[in-house]
Structures are given as C-alpha cells and as structure tokens.
Design a protein around this motif. Structure first.
Motif, mmCIF file in Angstrom:
data_model
loop_
_atom_site.group_PDB
_atom_site.id
_atom_site.type_symbol
_atom_site.label_atom_id
_atom_site.label_comp_id
_atom_site.label_asym_id
_atom_site.label_seq_id
_atom_site.Cartn_x
_atom_site.Cartn_y
_atom_site.Cartn_z
ATOM 1 N N VAL A 203 0.822 -1.168 0.158
ATOM 2 C CA VAL A 203 0.121 -0.057 0.069
ATOM 3 C C VAL A 203 0.872 1.279 0.160
ATOM 4 N N VAL A 206 -0.350 6.774 1.667
ATOM 5 C CA VAL A 206 -1.401 6.480 2.750
ATOM 6 C C VAL A 206 -1.641 7.715 3.358
ATOM 7 N N ASN A 211 -5.072 5.893 6.544
ATOM 8 C CA ASN A 211 -4.200 5.090 7.565
ATOM 9 C C ASN A 211 -5.304 4.917 8.883
ATOM 10 N N LYS A 230 2.454 -4.177 3.910
ATOM 11 C CA LYS A 230 3.430 -3.486 3.800
ATOM 12 C C LYS A 230 2.948 -2.025 3.396
ATOM 13 N N PHE A 231 3.376 -1.133 4.136
ATOM 14 C CA PHE A 231 3.086 0.401 3.841
ATOM 15 C C PHE A 231 4.279 1.234 3.097
ATOM 16 N N ASN A 232 4.018 1.866 2.097
ATOM 17 C CA ASN A 232 5.018 2.607 1.449
ATOM 18 C C ASN A 232 5.942 1.816 0.999
#
Length: 316
Positions: A203, A206, A211, A230-232
């Motif tokens: 993702v 965000v 978030n 997994k973010f960014n």
C-alpha cells in the motif's frame, strides 16, 4: 516509436520458487480423508435444495492444492477444512461465479482501470493493482462482484507452482475509500473463500484518513494477513518486483503502462479464457475428477488424479 504498454505482461521466464515444505505422514492422511469425503459414492453438497451433485466446475476447483490450502487455513483440522470447503462451494454458486458474473455484466466497473492485473513479482505471483481514485460507480454489489471476478482472473494468470497474488494499492489522487460495509464484505470473502491466496498487500501514498481507516478495519483482518501488509514500500529496491515487471507510475518500475480500456480489457478477458480452457482440457484428459493436481494440469502432464496415487506435494 512509443514505449507505452497497454496490455498485461507475460510471466517472467525465471522466478525464485518459494520453499515447499514436505508433508508429514499425518498430513498426507488428512488430505486423503478430504479426498475420500468428496469422492464417496452418492456425495451431494449439504444444504442445497435442488441439485447437490457437484458440477464439473466444482470438481475442477476441488484440486489437490485447493484441499491443502483449506487444511493449512484451518490449522490441519480435517472436519473444519471440509466444512469450509463446502461453505465455499455453496458460496460460489450463490454468488454467481459460474453464470451471473460475466465479463459483459462487469465491464462497466472496468472502464476507468480502477483494478488492473499487471506483471509478476520475483516469485511469479501476479500483481493486482487497485486505484480507488478511479472509482466510477456507486452500486456496492457490482463493485464487490468485480473485485471477486478480477481475483478469479488473477488465479487464471498463476503459472505452475504459484498459488498466491500480490495486491498493490495506491491511495494517491484523493482516493475514494470504500464504505466500511463494503470493505468488511470483501475482507470476509477473501478470508473465508480465498484462503492462502494473498502473498503480499503493498500500500502506497497512505494519507492520514486512510491510515486511520486501516487501523479501524485491522481487527477484522486475520493476524496472518496483517503480517503480509506493507505500507509505502519501494517494491523494486525491496526486491519484491523486478523493474521490468512493475508499473513506472507511482511504483518505480520501468513499464510505462497506460490504461486504455479498449486495448486492455479484451486482451485480459481472452488471455484468461484461453489459459483456463487449456487447463480444463488437460484436467479432463487426466480423468476430470476431484483432487487432480493444479501443477499437473497446468504443465500438461498426463498423470493419474490424486485419488489414485499417494499425495505428497504441498505449496505455500
């Protein structure tokens, strides 16, 4: 000469195969019990008012690997795995996967490219892009159907030895977040009827509200699934995708992909239909029964179905 790309990519020639743990003797027995349950003489799907006999599409779906996916999802509890398999078989009928959900019915959801299948990660898992800012409809039911239909096409794009996919979600450009109800419905479908199918959920972009949205829905997500979020990420530098298998825009690849519906949609539909038809034909030549290995009908090997041989393979 334009370097633009308008159609899905072919799978990479070389991928890093995920480790395949060898089944232990008790686990082999568990799979055999499931196979026996669904192939016993006179078996009918419980809770069906009319015809409870398994259709050809359902026998094809009940592959050896499918049985193992449900066993792993239920922590190797045979009775629970059988109940979940039967629940999914009934859901697939009721949801309309075999008749109602056609490309023609769902095409209005596809015209803006809000959901795209493109490229493969280093393990050969198809990439399923979601771009909420391109939302173009208001009917939640068909939006959910479209997401499921695209997930099914993602499965059609999985080569031999691949059972999972990567979600790539981009919340840039004032993304239109789905309602809590729609989100929970999609999560429920994924967790209950597509176990062991998510490789990673990646993702990017965000914003604060999104978030917070993820924090709200996290309690409704299976803990194993949460670990795959997994973010960014930098999908190329992090070694998740090779540069030539990921979009340039927002994701850091070198594929200058542009969604043009008239160029992309018919190619995707035809590609998936052709692959699935070939597999079904191979499956029929191998006996057309429950428990045939996906790895066999995808490779075209002429081997006996799992019900007549000792099953020893597994897949993450």
């Amino acid at each position: 000469m334009s370097d633009k790309v308008y159609t899905p990519l072919h799978p990479p020639k070389e991928t890093v195969k995920l480790a395949v743990p060898e089944l232990k003797a008790p686990q082999i027995k568990m799979q055999e019990k499931i196979q026996e349950h669904f192939t016993k003489v006179g078996y009918t799907l419980p809770g069906i008012d009319e015809n409870g006999n398994l259709m050809e599409e359902e026998k094809f779906w009940l592959s050896y690997e499918c049985q193992l996916r449900y066993l792993r999802a239920t922590k190797w509890k045979v009775d629970d795995a059988i109940k979940r398999l039967e629940s999914t078989l009934k859901w697939r009928r009721e949801f309309g996967l075999y008749a109602h959900m056609t490309p023609e019915h769902l095409e209005p959801e596809a015209v803006t490219g809000k959901e795209i299948l493109f490229g493969y990660d280093v393990h050969g898992r198809p990439g399923f892009y979601m771009i909420p800012s391109r939302q173009n409809t208001t009917e939640a039911t068909r939006q959910i159907e479209f997401a499921v239909w695209m997930l099914e096409r993602c499965i059609d794009l999985m080569d031999e030895g691949v059972e999972s996919l990567d979600l790539l979600i981009n919340f840039a450009d004032k993304a239109k977040n789905p309602s809590m109800s729609t989100s929970r419905t999609v999560l429920s479908i994924l967790q209950n009827h597509y176990p062991e199918r998510l490789g990673k959920a990646l993702v990017i972009n965000v914003p604060y509200l999104v978030n917070m949205f993820f924090k709200i829905i996290t309690p409704f997500i299976d803990p194993v699934t949460v670990q795959k979020l997994k973010f960014n990420p930098d999908v190329v530098k992090d070694g998740i995708f090779a540069e030539d298998q990921v979009m340039k825009d927002s994701w850091g690849g070198n594929q200058d992909f542009e969604y043009v519906h008239e160029k992309y949609w018919p190619v995707l539909v035809d590609l998936c239909k052709t692959r699935k038809a070939k597999w079904v034909e191979n499956w029929k030549q191998m006996g057309g029964t429950i428990g045939i290995r996906e790895s066999d009908y995808k490779s075209g090997k002429s081997e006996l179905p799992a019900s007549t041989e000792t099953a020893t393979d597994s897949m993450e």
